[in-house]
Design a protein around this motif. Structure first.
Motif, PDB file in Angstrom:
ATOM      1  N   GLN A  58       0.908  -1.142   0.106  1.00 15.53           N
ATOM      2  CA  GLN A  58      -0.047   0.308  -0.335  1.00 15.53           C
ATOM      3  C   GLN A  58       1.234   1.297   0.055  1.00 15.53           C
ATOM      4  OE1 GLN A  58      -3.817  -0.082   0.463  1.00 15.53           O
ATOM      5  NE2 GLN A  58      -2.807   2.310  -0.366  1.00 15.53           N
ATOM      6  N   GLN A  59       0.509   2.021  -1.045  1.00  9.90           N
ATOM      7  CA  GLN A  59       1.429   3.313  -0.962  1.00  9.90           C
ATOM      8  C   GLN A  59       0.935   4.142  -0.010  1.00  9.90           C
ATOM      9  OE1 GLN A  59       3.579   3.744  -3.509  1.00  9.90           O
ATOM     10  NE2 GLN A  59       4.673   5.374  -2.666  1.00  9.90           N
ATOM     11  N   MET A  60       2.441   4.761   0.822  1.00  3.45           N
ATOM     12  CA  MET A  60       1.962   5.612   2.150  1.00  3.45           C
ATOM     13  C   MET A  60       2.526   7.006   1.867  1.00  3.45           C
ATOM     14  SD  MET A  60      -0.097   3.805   3.984  1.00  3.45           S
ATOM     15  CE  MET A  60      -0.552   4.225   5.630  1.00  3.45           C
ATOM     16  N   GLY A  61       2.243   7.956   1.052  1.00  5.14           N
ATOM     17  CA  GLY A  61       3.004   9.148   0.527  1.00  5.14           C
ATOM     18  C   GLY A  61       3.943   8.970  -0.242  1.00  5.14           C
ATOM     19  N   LEU A  62       5.800   8.319   0.364  1.00  8.06           N
ATOM     20  CA  LEU A  62       6.717   8.505  -0.345  1.00  8.06           C
ATOM     21  C   LEU A  62       7.080   6.994  -0.053  1.00  8.06           C
ATOM     22  CD1 LEU A  62       8.835  12.001   0.323  1.00  8.06           C
ATOM     23  CD2 LEU A  62       7.208  10.277  -2.053  1.00  8.06           C
ATOM     24  N   GLY A  63       6.648   5.793   0.937  1.00  5.90           N
ATOM     25  CA  GLY A  63       6.765   5.156   0.859  1.00  5.90           C
ATOM     26  C   GLY A  63       5.882   3.849   1.468  1.00  5.90           C
ATOM     27  N   VAL A  64       6.419   2.646   1.615  1.00 10.32           N
ATOM     28  CA  VAL A  64       4.803   1.611   1.076  1.00 10.32           C
ATOM     29  C   VAL A  64       4.864   1.401   2.458  1.00 10.32           C
ATOM     30  CG1 VAL A  64       4.531  -0.661  -0.134  1.00 10.32           C
ATOM     31  CG2 VAL A  64       5.541   1.569  -0.984  1.00 10.32           C
ATOM     32  N   GLN A  65       3.614   0.538   2.522  1.00  7.92           N
ATOM     33  CA  GLN A  65       3.492  -0.197   3.824  1.00  7.92           C
ATOM     34  C   GLN A  65       3.237  -2.133   3.016  1.00  7.92           C
ATOM     35  OE1 GLN A  65      -0.405  -1.115   6.145  1.00  7.92           O
ATOM     36  NE2 GLN A  65       0.584   0.159   7.628  1.00  7.92           N
ATOM     37  N   VAL A  66       3.732  -2.902   3.938  1.00  7.11           N
ATOM     38  CA  VAL A  66       3.926  -4.131   3.304  1.00  7.11           C
ATOM     39  C   VAL A  66       3.626  -5.276   4.080  1.00  7.11           C
ATOM     40  CG1 VAL A  66       5.431  -5.711   1.969  1.00  7.11           C
ATOM     41  CG2 VAL A  66       5.707  -3.847   1.900  1.00  7.11           C
ATOM     42  N   THR A  67       2.616  -6.028   3.786  1.00  3.07           N
ATOM     43  CA  THR A  67       2.076  -6.682   4.887  1.00  3.07           C
ATOM     44  C   THR A  67       2.431  -8.183   4.754  1.00  3.07           C
ATOM     45  OG1 THR A  67       0.565  -5.900   6.116  1.00  3.07           O
ATOM     46  CG2 THR A  67      -0.262  -7.720   5.769  1.00  3.07           C
ATOM     47  N   VAL A  68       2.241  -9.393   4.957  1.00  4.21           N
ATOM     48  CA  VAL A  68       2.965 -10.132   4.457  1.00  4.21           C
ATOM     49  C   VAL A  68       2.603 -11.173   5.860  1.00  4.21           C
ATOM     50  CG1 VAL A  68       5.006 -12.528   4.120  1.00  4.21           C
ATOM     51  CG2 VAL A  68       5.562  -9.529   3.485  1.00  4.21           C
ATOM     52  N   GLU A  69       1.975 -12.076   4.445  1.00  4.63           N
ATOM     53  CA  GLU A  69       1.403 -13.577   5.419  1.00  4.63           C
ATOM     54  C   GLU A  69       1.827 -15.395   4.591  1.00  4.63           C
ATOM     55  OE1 GLU A  69      -2.566 -13.584   6.382  1.00  4.63           O
ATOM     56  OE2 GLU A  69      -2.537 -11.352   7.887  1.00  4.63           O
ATOM     57  N   VAL A  70       2.221 -16.088   5.458  1.00  6.58           N
ATOM     58  CA  VAL A  70       3.526 -17.213   4.704  1.00  6.58           C
ATOM     59  C   VAL A  70       3.067 -18.142   5.379  1.00  6.58           C
ATOM     60  CG1 VAL A  70       5.438 -16.410   4.656  1.00  6.58           C
ATOM     61  CG2 VAL A  70       4.533 -17.284   2.895  1.00  6.58           C
ATOM     62  N   SER A  71       2.687 -19.426   5.022  1.00  4.71           N
ATOM     63  CA  SER A  71       2.693 -20.396   5.906  1.00  4.71           C
ATOM     64  C   SER A  71       3.448 -21.658   5.281  1.00  4.71           C
ATOM     65  CB  SER A  71       1.237 -20.812   5.929  1.00  4.71           C
ATOM     66  OG  SER A  71       1.313 -22.156   4.305  1.00  4.71           O
ATOM     67  N   GLY A  72       4.328 -22.771   6.000  1.00  7.58           N
ATOM     68  CA  GLY A  72       4.925 -23.768   5.437  1.00  7.58           C
ATOM     69  C   GLY A  72       6.567 -23.607   5.667  1.00  7.58           C
ATOM     70  N   LEU A  73       6.864 -22.237   6.171  1.00  8.89           N
ATOM     71  CA  LEU A  73       8.275 -22.234   6.536  1.00  8.89           C
ATOM     72  C   LEU A  73       9.166 -22.895   7.622  1.00  8.89           C
ATOM     73  CD1 LEU A  73       8.215 -18.516   5.241  1.00  8.89           C
ATOM     74  CD2 LEU A  73       8.980 -20.993   3.798  1.00  8.89           C
ATOM     75  N   THR A  74      10.252 -23.174   7.510  1.00  4.64           N
ATOM     76  CA  THR A  74      10.740 -23.808   9.151  1.00  4.64           C
ATOM     77  C   THR A  74      10.642 -22.204   9.815  1.00  4.64           C
ATOM     78  OG1 THR A  74      12.831 -22.973   8.067  1.00  4.64           O
ATOM     79  CG2 THR A  74      12.360 -24.976   8.008  1.00  4.64           C
ATOM     80  N   PRO A  75      10.956 -22.662  11.193  1.00  3.95           N
ATOM     81  CA  PRO A  75      10.617 -21.588  12.238  1.00  3.95           C
ATOM     82  C   PRO A  75      12.487 -20.734  12.183  1.00  3.95           C
ATOM     83  CG  PRO A  75       9.880 -23.601  13.138  1.00  3.95           C
ATOM     84  CD  PRO A  75      10.038 -24.137  11.532  1.00  3.95           C
ATOM     85  N   GLY A  76      11.898 -19.747  12.175  1.00  8.76           N
ATOM     86  CA  GLY A  76      13.277 -18.866  12.624  1.00  8.76           C
ATOM     87  C   GLY A  76      12.714 -17.918  11.271  1.00  8.76           C
ATOM     88  N   GLY A  77      14.299 -16.883  10.909  1.00  4.56           N
ATOM     89  CA  GLY A  77      14.572 -15.680  10.278  1.00  4.56           C
ATOM     90  C   GLY A  77      15.177 -16.198   8.778  1.00  4.56           C
ATOM     91  N   HIS A  78      14.119 -15.501   8.377  1.00  7.65           N
ATOM     92  CA  HIS A  78      14.004 -15.823   6.391  1.00  7.65           C
ATOM     93  C   HIS A  78      14.027 -15.129   5.612  1.00  7.65           C
ATOM     94  CE1 HIS A  78      12.028 -19.898   6.176  1.00  7.65           C
ATOM     95  NE2 HIS A  78      12.229 -19.634   7.824  1.00  7.65           N
ATOM     96  N   GLY A  79      15.396 -14.873   4.989  1.00  7.45           N
ATOM     97  CA  GLY A  79      16.503 -13.319   4.303  1.00  7.45           C
ATOM     98  C   GLY A  79      15.130 -13.098   2.909  1.00  7.45           C
ATOM     99  N   MET A  80      14.161 -11.864   3.288  1.00  9.65           N
ATOM    100  CA  MET A  80      13.048 -11.491   2.437  1.00  9.65           C
ATOM    101  C   MET A  80      13.100 -10.237   1.519  1.00  9.65           C
ATOM    102  SD  MET A  80       9.131 -11.088   2.979  1.00  9.65           S
ATOM    103  CE  MET A  80       9.350 -10.135   4.530  1.00  9.65           C
ATOM    104  N   HIS A  81      13.922  -9.998  -0.373  1.00  5.62           N
ATOM    105  CA  HIS A  81      14.264  -9.375  -0.855  1.00  5.62           C
ATOM    106  C   HIS A  81      12.753  -9.294  -1.857  1.00  5.62           C
ATOM    107  CE1 HIS A  81      17.403 -11.562   0.679  1.00  5.62           C
ATOM    108  NE2 HIS A  81      17.492 -10.623   1.466  1.00  5.62           N
ATOM    109  N   VAL A  82      13.497  -8.600  -2.378  1.00  2.00           N
ATOM    110  CA  VAL A  82      12.583  -7.099  -3.698  1.00  2.00           C
ATOM    111  C   VAL A  82      13.270  -7.953  -5.335  1.00  2.00           C
ATOM    112  CG1 VAL A  82      11.531  -6.117  -5.621  1.00  2.00           C
ATOM    113  CG2 VAL A  82      10.420  -6.247  -2.931  1.00  2.00           C
ATOM    114  N   HIS A  83      13.079  -8.982  -6.306  1.00  5.23           N
ATOM    115  CA  HIS A  83      14.443  -9.276  -6.241  1.00  5.23           C
ATOM    116  C   HIS A  83      13.482  -8.519  -8.136  1.00  5.23           C
ATOM    117  CE1 HIS A  83      16.594 -13.146  -5.125  1.00  5.23           C
ATOM    118  NE2 HIS A  83      15.686 -11.803  -4.439  1.00  5.23           N
ATOM    119  N   GLU A  84      15.144  -7.902  -9.190  1.00  8.62           N
ATOM    120  CA  GLU A  84      14.518  -7.741 -10.332  1.00  8.62           C
ATOM    121  C   GLU A  84      12.994  -7.730 -10.557  1.00  8.62           C
ATOM    122  OE1 GLU A  84      16.045  -3.903 -12.939  1.00  8.62           O
ATOM    123  OE2 GLU A  84      16.116  -4.479 -11.148  1.00  8.62           O
ATOM    124  N   TYR A  85      12.867  -9.081 -11.974  1.00  9.30           N
ATOM    125  CA  TYR A  85      12.004  -9.305 -12.073  1.00  9.30           C
ATOM    126  C   TYR A  85      11.264 -10.061 -12.233  1.00  9.30           C
ATOM    127  CZ  TYR A  85      16.367  -9.211 -15.159  1.00  9.30           C
ATOM    128  OH  TYR A  85      17.870  -8.093 -15.685  1.00  9.30           O
TER     129      TYR A  85
END
Length: 474
Positions: A58-85
């Motif tokens: 959701q565009q919020m002024g000059l920034g973006v509010q991002v909401t992520v909901e996902v299942s089936g991953l192993t517990p702990g930290g996961h790198g998350m990035h926007v990729h080029e294509y």
């Protein structure tokens, strides 16, 4: 990265996770508010293609509010990035140089050309714009997270529409190139604008870099020319069928920039650094190649056919507007030295249009963002407005002016006064994610713009196929 910084970043990610109700920045001063907020969604899939979650933007002024909901991953930290294509297909992962799931998404989105992986609060000139906070997964394999970031946007130079959100298997160390040692790509979703559609005309060449565009209403044909090799294509506007209208490298045309069709169906082509204007017959034969005076740095960029049949041509390096009369005589019509238009470094006057009453020319100066009005009778020059930096091609529709702003990756809409002497920026449209838009053509109630990707002409990997994009006037 030391342990304290890592803990601080994890805490930052946690704080982001509790910001679902946080507001965005204030709208940019002087900009009219959008009728509906700019928003996008990505359906997050696993390698088998099954949807395992969603991400909303959701565009919020000059920034973006991002909401992520996902299942089936192993517990702990996961790198998350926007990729080029915007491709969630297998491809080569630059981190391992092997074919991997979702490798088609390319490397990290890097609008600042930093070539550096960094933390999610680093300015884009120091780190990838696509470097996002770590996704933290609970013991149940579920992750729910909301954060706001100004590293990305849904519009402009750091726009992420039609790019990919990728979730990796391991935590991100926020320092190791190219992906923070975050391991395999486990989830992928294409960021798609909500409630919006366009029509694309794909081009066949792997290095087309389309720059100019023109429409012949009598034939129902769109023409576009390559800024790389001068090839000109004809595209059936109804069917999308593409044919080669004129081979690149023809006499007087190593590249093709601005294009226009005149009342006789002839196609006019600005030849860039060759300093030429080419005129092609309706069946693609070369009728004329007109040469401007010898110069160390010519750059004929765009042209327009005035109601009286004269053709006016901008030169982005030499402060002059050329004219080709109805007898095919090319002259330096207006020396801009001494006028309010001051040439500087980079691309100066670019897009040009004649008003339908035959009184004025309008021209955009890319490096300053200034729009100019030039009186065809007196040659008087008047500044209409500023604030349109990176303005490339223009299209005049009554008293509405559309401006393709290449590096800013938007089409701007300007409302002009009755005498074309002043203007107001009304809105800016990123479509489904523009890639360096240049010129514009109009087909009935639609506009068509080339996604030129000229920022990758001298280096980088463009998205293919190259395309023209058609959309409703806004």
């Amino acid at each position: 990265m030391n342990r304290l910084k890592m803990l601080g970043l994890l805490a930052l990610a946690g704080a982001f996770g509790n910001s679902a109700s946080a507001g965005g920045m204030e709208p940019v001063p002087g900009m009219a508010p959008a009728s509906t907020p700019l928003a996008a969604t990505a359906a997050i899939r696993d390698a088998a293609g099954e949807v395992r979650g969603t991400a909303t933007f959701q565009q919020m002024g000059l920034g973006v509010q991002v909401t992520v909901e996902v299942s089936g991953l192993t517990p702990g930290g996961h790198g998350m990035h926007v990729h080029e294509y915007g491709r969630c297909t297998p491809g080569v992962d630059p981190a391992t140089n092997t074919v991997v799931p979702f490798g088609g998404a390319g490397g990290h989105f890097d609008p600042g050309m930093s070539h550096n992986h960094d933390d999610p609060v680093a300015p884009d000139k120091y780190g990838h714009g696509g470097d996002l906070p770590m996704l933290m997964v609970g013991a149940d394999g579920m992750a729910r997270m909301t954060f706001t970031t100004n590293k990305i946007s849904l519009t402009g130079m750091n726009g992420v529409l039609n790019r990919a959100l990728v979730i990796h298997a391991m935590p991100d160390d926020y320092k190791t190139d190219p992906a923070g040692k975050s391991g395999m790509r486990e989830r992928c979703g294409i960021i798609t604008r909500n409630n919006f559609s366009v029509r694309n005309y794909p081009l066949p060449g792997p290095t087309d870099f389309p720059e100019g565009i023109a429409y012949d209403a009598k034939k129902g044909m769109i023409y576009t020319g390559s800024a790389a090799n001068g090839t000109i294509y004809a595209i059936n506007a109804a069917s999308g069928t593409v044919s080669k209208f004129s081979e690149g490298g023809a006499y007087g045309r190593r590249i093709a920039l601005g294009l226009k069709v005149d009342a006789q169906g002839r196609l006019w082509v600005a030849g860039g650094a060759q300093g030429t204007v080419s005129v092609l017959s309706p069946d693609g034969m070369i009728l004329n190649v007109l040469e401007t005076p010898m110069s160390p740095a010519p750059y004929l960029n765009d042209l327009t056919v005035a109601p009286d049949g004269n053709v006016y041509v901008t030169d982005s390096r030499r402060p002059v507007i050329f004219r080709v009369d109805r007898n095919m005589n090319l002259t330096a019509w207006l020396d801009l030295t001494g006028t309010p238009i001051k040439y500087g470094l980079g691309v100066n006057l670019n897009g040009i249009a004649a008003t339908p009453d035959g009184r004025f020319l309008l021209a955009i100066q890319l490096n300053t963002g200034d729009l100019w009005r030039i009186d065809l009778r007196t040659k008087a020059v008047r500044k209409v407005m500023g604030g349109l930096k990176n303005g490339d091609g223009i299209l005049l529709d009554g008293h509405t002016l559309y401006v393709g702003r290449n590096k800013d990756q938007v089409v701007s809409k300007v409302s002009l006064s009755a005498d074309y002497g002043s203007g107001t920026l009304v809105s800016e449209e990123p479509l489904m994610g523009l890639r360096y838009p240049t010129t514009l053509a109009m087909i009935g109630g639609d506009l068509v713009v080339p996604q030129s990707q000229l920022d990758k002409l001298m280096g980088g990997t463009p998205e293919t196929p190259f395309k023209l994009t058609r959309f409703r006037k806004f």
